[in-house]
Write a protein that holds these residues in place. Structure first.
Motif, PDB file in Angstrom:
ATOM      1  N   GLU A  54       3.296 -16.254   6.430  1.00  0.00           N
ATOM      2  CA  GLU A  54       3.554 -16.196   5.316  1.00  0.00           C
ATOM      3  C   GLU A  54       2.141 -15.934   4.237  1.00  0.00           C
ATOM      4  O   GLU A  54       2.401 -15.047   3.337  1.00  0.00           O
ATOM      5  CB  GLU A  54       3.812 -17.729   4.783  1.00  0.00           C
ATOM      6  N   HIS A  55       1.131 -16.211   4.693  1.00  0.00           N
ATOM      7  CA  HIS A  55       0.037 -15.956   3.974  1.00  0.00           C
ATOM      8  C   HIS A  55      -0.604 -14.704   4.264  1.00  0.00           C
ATOM      9  O   HIS A  55      -0.995 -13.781   3.229  1.00  0.00           O
ATOM     10  CB  HIS A  55      -1.381 -16.853   4.450  1.00  0.00           C
ATOM     11  N   ILE A  56      -0.178 -13.946   5.434  1.00  0.00           N
ATOM     12  CA  ILE A  56      -0.470 -12.613   5.867  1.00  0.00           C
ATOM     13  C   ILE A  56       0.288 -11.600   4.995  1.00  0.00           C
ATOM     14  O   ILE A  56       0.090 -10.803   4.052  1.00  0.00           O
ATOM     15  CB  ILE A  56      -0.175 -12.178   7.255  1.00  0.00           C
ATOM     16  N   TYR A  57       1.645 -11.877   4.850  1.00  0.00           N
ATOM     17  CA  TYR A  57       2.523 -11.235   4.125  1.00  0.00           C
ATOM     18  C   TYR A  57       2.279 -11.192   2.800  1.00  0.00           C
ATOM     19  O   TYR A  57       2.302 -10.237   1.844  1.00  0.00           O
ATOM     20  CB  TYR A  57       3.805 -11.830   4.309  1.00  0.00           C
ATOM     21  N   ALA A  58       1.845 -12.456   1.970  1.00  0.00           N
ATOM     22  CA  ALA A  58       1.260 -12.564   0.624  1.00  0.00           C
ATOM     23  C   ALA A  58       0.312 -11.603   0.266  1.00  0.00           C
ATOM     24  O   ALA A  58       0.066 -11.135  -0.552  1.00  0.00           O
ATOM     25  CB  ALA A  58       1.261 -13.989   0.279  1.00  0.00           C
ATOM     26  N   HIS A  59      -0.620 -11.742   1.110  1.00  0.00           N
ATOM     27  CA  HIS A  59      -1.968 -10.829   1.072  1.00  0.00           C
ATOM     28  C   HIS A  59      -1.555  -9.523   0.971  1.00  0.00           C
ATOM     29  O   HIS A  59      -2.078  -8.695   0.172  1.00  0.00           O
ATOM     30  CB  HIS A  59      -3.121 -11.120   2.212  1.00  0.00           C
ATOM     31  N   VAL A  60      -0.810  -8.953   1.870  1.00  0.00           N
ATOM     32  CA  VAL A  60      -0.463  -7.434   1.939  1.00  0.00           C
ATOM     33  C   VAL A  60       0.613  -7.138   0.671  1.00  0.00           C
ATOM     34  O   VAL A  60       0.147  -5.965   0.157  1.00  0.00           O
ATOM     35  CB  VAL A  60       0.737  -7.204   3.238  1.00  0.00           C
ATOM     36  N   GLN A  61       1.387  -8.266   0.243  1.00  0.00           N
ATOM     37  CA  GLN A  61       1.876  -7.591  -0.938  1.00  0.00           C
ATOM     38  C   GLN A  61       1.002  -7.346  -1.905  1.00  0.00           C
ATOM     39  O   GLN A  61       1.398  -6.731  -3.071  1.00  0.00           O
ATOM     40  CB  GLN A  61       3.041  -8.796  -1.316  1.00  0.00           C
ATOM     41  N   ALA A  62       0.052  -8.222  -2.204  1.00  0.00           N
ATOM     42  CA  ALA A  62      -0.941  -8.332  -3.313  1.00  0.00           C
ATOM     43  C   ALA A  62      -1.741  -6.888  -3.129  1.00  0.00           C
ATOM     44  O   ALA A  62      -2.066  -6.374  -4.022  1.00  0.00           O
ATOM     45  CB  ALA A  62      -2.110  -9.353  -3.033  1.00  0.00           C
ATOM     46  N   TRP A  63      -2.068  -6.559  -1.850  1.00  0.00           N
ATOM     47  CA  TRP A  63      -2.582  -5.118  -1.520  1.00  0.00           C
ATOM     48  C   TRP A  63      -1.706  -4.231  -2.173  1.00  0.00           C
ATOM     49  O   TRP A  63      -2.047  -3.166  -3.163  1.00  0.00           O
ATOM     50  CB  TRP A  63      -2.838  -4.870  -0.107  1.00  0.00           C
ATOM     51  N   HIS A  64      -0.439  -4.096  -2.250  1.00  0.00           N
ATOM     52  CA  HIS A  64       0.530  -3.127  -2.456  1.00  0.00           C
ATOM     53  C   HIS A  64       0.452  -3.392  -4.016  1.00  0.00           C
ATOM     54  O   HIS A  64       0.773  -2.441  -4.848  1.00  0.00           O
ATOM     55  CB  HIS A  64       1.880  -3.486  -2.039  1.00  0.00           C
ATOM     56  N   ASP A  65       0.607  -4.421  -4.460  1.00  0.00           N
ATOM     57  CA  ASP A  65       0.656  -4.634  -5.851  1.00  0.00           C
ATOM     58  C   ASP A  65      -0.398  -4.128  -6.759  1.00  0.00           C
ATOM     59  O   ASP A  65      -0.281  -3.490  -7.731  1.00  0.00           O
ATOM     60  CB  ASP A  65       0.796  -6.269  -6.323  1.00  0.00           C
ATOM     61  N   ALA A  66      -1.546  -4.019  -6.077  1.00  0.00           N
ATOM     62  CA  ALA A  66      -2.875  -3.696  -6.560  1.00  0.00           C
ATOM     63  C   ALA A  66      -2.736  -1.861  -6.667  1.00  0.00           C
ATOM     64  O   ALA A  66      -3.226  -1.397  -7.747  1.00  0.00           O
ATOM     65  CB  ALA A  66      -4.201  -4.095  -5.915  1.00  0.00           C
ATOM     66  N   ILE A  67      -2.226  -1.463  -5.537  1.00  0.00           N
ATOM     67  CA  ILE A  67      -2.212  -0.226  -5.528  1.00  0.00           C
ATOM     68  C   ILE A  67      -1.012   0.740  -6.235  1.00  0.00           C
ATOM     69  O   ILE A  67      -1.135   1.938  -6.790  1.00  0.00           O
ATOM     70  CB  ILE A  67      -2.674   0.582  -4.321  1.00  0.00           C
ATOM     71  N   GLU A  68       0.176   0.135  -6.171  1.00  0.00           N
ATOM     72  CA  GLU A  68       1.410   0.806  -6.630  1.00  0.00           C
ATOM     73  C   GLU A  68       1.169   1.460  -7.802  1.00  0.00           C
ATOM     74  O   GLU A  68       1.611   2.479  -8.160  1.00  0.00           O
ATOM     75  CB  GLU A  68       2.641  -0.190  -6.082  1.00  0.00           C
TER      76      GLU A  68
ATOM     77  N   THR B  70       5.376   6.272  -0.216  1.00  0.00           N
ATOM     78  CA  THR B  70       5.394   6.973  -1.389  1.00  0.00           C
ATOM     79  C   THR B  70       5.814   8.428  -1.157  1.00  0.00           C
ATOM     80  O   THR B  70       5.352   8.971  -0.184  1.00  0.00           O
ATOM     81  CB  THR B  70       4.269   7.112  -2.450  1.00  0.00           C
ATOM     82  N   GLN B  71       6.413   9.272  -2.268  1.00  0.00           N
ATOM     83  CA  GLN B  71       6.669  10.455  -2.300  1.00  0.00           C
ATOM     84  C   GLN B  71       5.537  11.151  -3.177  1.00  0.00           C
ATOM     85  O   GLN B  71       5.347  10.964  -4.169  1.00  0.00           O
ATOM     86  CB  GLN B  71       8.043  11.025  -2.843  1.00  0.00           C
ATOM     87  N   PRO B  72       4.536  11.995  -2.635  1.00  0.00           N
ATOM     88  CA  PRO B  72       3.413  12.441  -3.275  1.00  0.00           C
ATOM     89  C   PRO B  72       3.956  13.545  -4.132  1.00  0.00           C
ATOM     90  O   PRO B  72       4.972  13.988  -4.141  1.00  0.00           O
ATOM     91  CB  PRO B  72       2.387  13.077  -2.353  1.00  0.00           C
ATOM     92  N   PRO B  73       3.027  13.483  -5.369  1.00  0.00           N
ATOM     93  CA  PRO B  73       3.333  14.737  -6.212  1.00  0.00           C
ATOM     94  C   PRO B  73       3.293  16.141  -5.720  1.00  0.00           C
ATOM     95  O   PRO B  73       2.358  16.121  -4.986  1.00  0.00           O
ATOM     96  CB  PRO B  73       2.437  14.166  -7.609  1.00  0.00           C
ATOM     97  N   GLY B  74       3.726  17.138  -6.578  1.00  0.00           N
ATOM     98  CA  GLY B  74       3.348  18.342  -5.978  1.00  0.00           C
ATOM     99  C   GLY B  74       4.138  18.839  -4.976  1.00  0.00           C
ATOM    100  O   GLY B  74       4.922  18.166  -4.495  1.00  0.00           O
ATOM    101  N   THR B  75       3.719  19.892  -4.405  1.00  0.00           N
ATOM    102  CA  THR B  75       4.608  20.723  -3.291  1.00  0.00           C
ATOM    103  C   THR B  75       3.943  20.487  -1.927  1.00  0.00           C
ATOM    104  O   THR B  75       4.582  20.839  -0.765  1.00  0.00           O
ATOM    105  CB  THR B  75       4.717  22.070  -3.606  1.00  0.00           C
ATOM    106  N   ALA B  76       2.608  19.773  -1.838  1.00  0.00           N
ATOM    107  CA  ALA B  76       1.980  19.735  -0.769  1.00  0.00           C
ATOM    108  C   ALA B  76       2.649  19.028   0.359  1.00  0.00           C
ATOM    109  O   ALA B  76       2.351  19.489   1.844  1.00  0.00           O
ATOM    110  CB  ALA B  76       0.503  19.076  -0.836  1.00  0.00           C
ATOM    111  N   GLY B  77       3.157  17.951  -0.079  1.00  0.00           N
ATOM    112  CA  GLY B  77       4.105  16.950   1.208  1.00  0.00           C
ATOM    113  C   GLY B  77       3.061  16.040   1.756  1.00  0.00           C
ATOM    114  O   GLY B  77       1.692  15.981   1.581  1.00  0.00           O
TER     115      GLY B  77
END
Ligand SMILES: Cc1ncc(COP(=O)(O)O)c(C=O)c1O
Length: 398
Positions: free
Chosen positions: A299-313, A338-345
């Motif tokens: 549970e704690h690991i999952y919350a930590h990883v979600q905080a990481w995602h929340d910070a970068i998203e 994520t799908q990156p911007p532009g055409t590079a892929g």
């Protein structure tokens, strides 16, 4: 005794990558994993066969630890070499009737497709398809379609708890309830979930689960776990049985003559697939990594990883990356794609980020970031700086 701390990678001193976001691919071994693998190897080096009983006890402890992560009884858990082996075992051992229908999902990792296709060709089964991504784009509509398929008669639904490309966590509670309502069995590939996010296997009505050990469980490759629900055990046919699948398989080795018989009964359920000598080094490593995960608590690991995602998203969104992460927290996982911007892929972006010390992946055209408990939230600043530098150079090199 090694003490893991969320957001600290001091147990990974050898890791050469600045920001490691590839736990959905292969986790690097921690010092705890390395130490146990080496201790096991040393034990065999010193004692040969005398070390086997320790390895065997460890196997029992590991089954129990993995059962604990899943909320099931260890008696229904077996150790397998990888996710694929668990899928193949169940596809071989189920008592199929010609015309049985299996529901599969386009977009799944092939591990959870190929063995069902093989079973279909062998037994004359029908494959029914849905798109996994429909459950991310319009969950209610997709669940109605799922119910329609089940109502028409489905023997088994095979799905990954977390989709490897988008990171979508499938609506497992609804899957479990619908399968129960319409009398279908539910098989899940849980490699992208187990260890990184909570999973109440018994509570969700999952009948079969297979998961490799080298991603979110952070063990070595060549390890994994198979669960078979108790009510499904008796029906499995022993199509993969071998010498260790028998009850009391060691008696002929230790009890003198007269015990070498070939009609001993075969254990029912998950353990029947444990047919021969096993990966003792991998099991040693996996026990160590699961030990660290259990110390921290999923549970704690999952919350930590979600905080990481929340910070970068939001930082990614501000730079034109389109997130595949669901607004509904039930649809989230340890993966942020994520799908990156532009055409590079995505593949070009993953390569460019690797050149900036950030290890991530590009499965099926998604740029996938998969941090785990050792990843610090502050790393997100480093990743964003790498992205800005790539953008300032006009995007990733082709
Ligand atoms: C959803 C999923 N299933 C299975 C696998 C791999 O299966 P195995 O453990 O058999 O290599 C992966 C990734 O490698 C995956 O993402």
């Amino acid at each position: 005794m090694h003490t893991p701390r969320l957001g600290q990678r001091d147990l990974f001193p050898a890791l050469e990558v600045d920001v490691y976001l590839n736990h959905a691919a292969i986790s690097p071994p921690s010092v705890a994993v390395r130490a146990e693998v080496l201790a096991c190897l040393d034990g065999y080096s010193r004692q040969g066969v005398a070390w086997f009983s320790r390895a065997s006890e460890r196997r029992q402890r590991l089954r129990a630890a993995l059962a604990g992560l899943m909320g099931v009884d260890a008696a229904h858990v077996a150790l397998v070499p990888n996710t694929s082996a668990g899928v193949v075992d169940i596809a071989l051992c189920l008592p199929w009737q010609p015309g049985d229908r299996i529901l599969l999902f386009r977009g799944e990792f092939p591990t959870n497709i190929t063995p069902w296709q093989v079973a279909a060709a062998r037994h004359g089964l029908e494959l029914v398809w849905m798109d996994a991504d429909d459950f991310r784009l319009d969950r209610d509509r997709a669940l109605k379609e799922l119910a329609r398929h089940l109502a028409a008669g489905i023997r088994l639904v095979a799905v990954s708890v977390v989709q490897f490309s988008t990171g979508q966590r499938m609506p497992m509670a609804a899957f479990g309830a619908l399968c129960e309502k319409y009398g279908a069995e539910l098989f899940v590939d849980a490699i992208q979930c187990l260890g990184g996010a909570p999973l109440d296997v018994a509570g969700l009505g999952i009948h079969y689960l297979s998961a490799g050990g080298h991603k979110w469980l952070m063990g070595p490759e060549g390890t994994g776990v198979l669960y078979v629900a108790p009510q499904c055990a008796a029906a499995l046919r022993p199509e993969v049985a071998a010498w260790l699948s028998h009850e009391s398989p060691f008696e002929f080795l230790f009890k003198g003559p007269g015990h070498l018989v070939y009609d001993r009964s075969i254990v029912a359920g998950a353990r029947l697939v444990e047919g021969g000598a096993f990966n003792v080094l991998g099991v040693a490593g996996l026990e160590a990594s699961v030990g660290l995960i259990s110390q921290l608590g999923v549970e704690h690991i999952y919350a930590h990883v979600q905080a990481w995602h929340d910070a970068i998203e939001p930082e990614l969104a501000a730079r034109g990356f389109v997130s595949g992460r669901m607004a509904d927290p039930d649809g989230r996982s340890g993966i942020l794609s994520t799908q990156p911007p532009g055409t590079a892929g995505a593949a070009a972006w993953a390569r460019a980020l690797a050149d900036h010390g950030v290890s991530c992946a590009s499965p099926d055209g998604w740029l996938r970031m998969a941090p785990h408990w050792p990843n610090a939230i502050a790393e997100t600043t480093r990743v964003v700086a790498a992205i800005d530098s790539i953008l300032a150079a006009g995007g990733p090199p082709a």
